[in-house]
Enzyme design. Structure first.
Site, PDB file in Angstrom:
ATOM      1  N   TYR A 171     -31.048  -1.703 -19.108  1.00 42.55           N
ATOM      2  CA  TYR A 171     -30.050  -1.718 -18.921  1.00 42.55           C
ATOM      3  C   TYR A 171     -29.520  -2.895 -19.993  1.00 42.55           C
ATOM      4  CZ  TYR A 171     -24.695  -2.630 -17.404  1.00 42.55           C
ATOM      5  OH  TYR A 171     -23.394  -2.784 -17.348  1.00 42.55           O
ATOM      6  N   LYS A 175     -27.264  -4.322 -23.722  1.00 42.76           N
ATOM      7  CA  LYS A 175     -26.580  -5.191 -22.983  1.00 42.76           C
ATOM      8  C   LYS A 175     -26.889  -6.294 -23.594  1.00 42.76           C
ATOM      9  CE  LYS A 175     -23.390  -2.624 -20.609  1.00 42.76           C
ATOM     10  NZ  LYS A 175     -22.389  -1.787 -22.129  1.00 42.76           N
TER      11      LYS A 175
END
Length: 306
Positions: A171, A175
């Site tokens: 993640y 991001k």
């Protein structure tokens, strides 16, 4: 409905729940026609349901707004292209794209499977790139035809992408990639009238409620207390960035949480030493130690030391 987004056609991905839902409702309340994209998957990306997207559309229409649902997978070329085509064919244009769709598969790096990595990078990073690509192609064609639009893109990064987060290597990497994509898109698409910014929000959603259960709990109903972690607190900035009111703002990254808005300042040169020649390894180490002593310490990785 009238407001700052009056007459604009806005596409929001992952808009069936959480932040995306709040953004879609806020844009509609501000006068936009909204395309609500959502696959209706579980928090880890499993399954699918048309229900969440249609529920948001129903809520917008009940309040007097205009909206339609799109259930395509925006991490595929076909799904992303059809999202843009749907907006143009049904509402006549696409003015604002809010890339928000995502899910989590948290694991420590030593335990993370390749599928956990691929799935999260796919939905977050590829799921930003493809809708942006097809929307940008339409905006470019409009500009070349003499119809340059006041277009806006709001990408969704995270504090995990800016600082890192233990147990979220997939993640965090995705991001962080979204920030890089935002900067490149801002530089490339400005000539077509497109502004591209990114947001690192903090709010209570399915993706955060387990991790931050103690700090993100909603106040008791009827207490009158400000719900600091409500997703709706983030949406006003997103609506402004997606409107004509944000003219001249592009290539920026913001944090938004509760009543706080922060302009994030990214990588820039810090302390420097130039020998004007080749270093030996020992010299390089000594110089680097000196530079680190003069530099600002980085922010702590989320979850480190816990």
């Amino acid at each position: 409905m009238t407001g700052i987004a009056e007459g604009r056609v806005v596409v929001v991905t992952g808009a069936g729940r959480g932040l995306g839902r709040a953004h879609a409702l806020a844009f509609a309340a501000a006068g936009a026609k909204v395309v609500v994209n959502d696959l209706g998957v579980a928090a880890d990306g499993a399954g699918a349901s048309q229900g969440p997207a249609h529920d948001v559309v129903a809520a917008i229409r009940a309040a007097g707004g205009e909206a339609l649902a799109h259930g395509g997978d925006i991490a595929t070329a076909q799904g992303a292209a059809s999202l843009v085509t749907t907006a143009v064919e049904e509402f006549g244009a696409i003015d604002t794209l809010v890339n928000n769709a995502g899910f989590l598969r948290d694991r420590m790096l030593v335990n993370m499977e390749e599928d956990d990595w691929d799935a999260v990078v796919r939905v977050h990073l590829t799921g930003h790139f493809l809708p942006l690509k097809y929307a940008a192609q339409w905006w470019r064609a409009e500009a070349k035809a003499g119809r340059r639009r006041s277009a806006r893109v709001v990408n969704t990064s995270s504090g995990a992408g800016l600082l890192g987060s233990v147990g979220q290597g997939n993640y965090s990497a995705a991001k962080a990639g979204i920030v890089g994509l935002t900067l490149v898109a801002s530089a490339e698409l400005g000539r077509y009238g497109v502004q591209v910014n990114a947001l690192a929000p903090a709010a209570r959603t399915r993706m955060t409620e387990a991790t931050f259960a103690d700090t993100m709990a909603a106040p008791e109903e009827g207490s009158g207390a400000f719900d600091a972690m409500a997703p709706e607190n983030v949406s006003p900035l997103v609506v402004w960035l997606g409107s004509d009111g944000s003219a001249g703002v592009t290539g920026r990254v913001f944090e938004a949480e509760a009543g706080r808005i922060t302009v994030m300042e990214g990588w820039r040169p810090g302390p420097t030493i130039d020998k004007a020649g080749r270093w030996t390894p020992q010299e390089a180490g000594e110089a680097t130690r000196k530079l680190l002593g003069e530099a600002v310490a980085p922010g702590a990785v989320y979850g480190a030391g816990e």
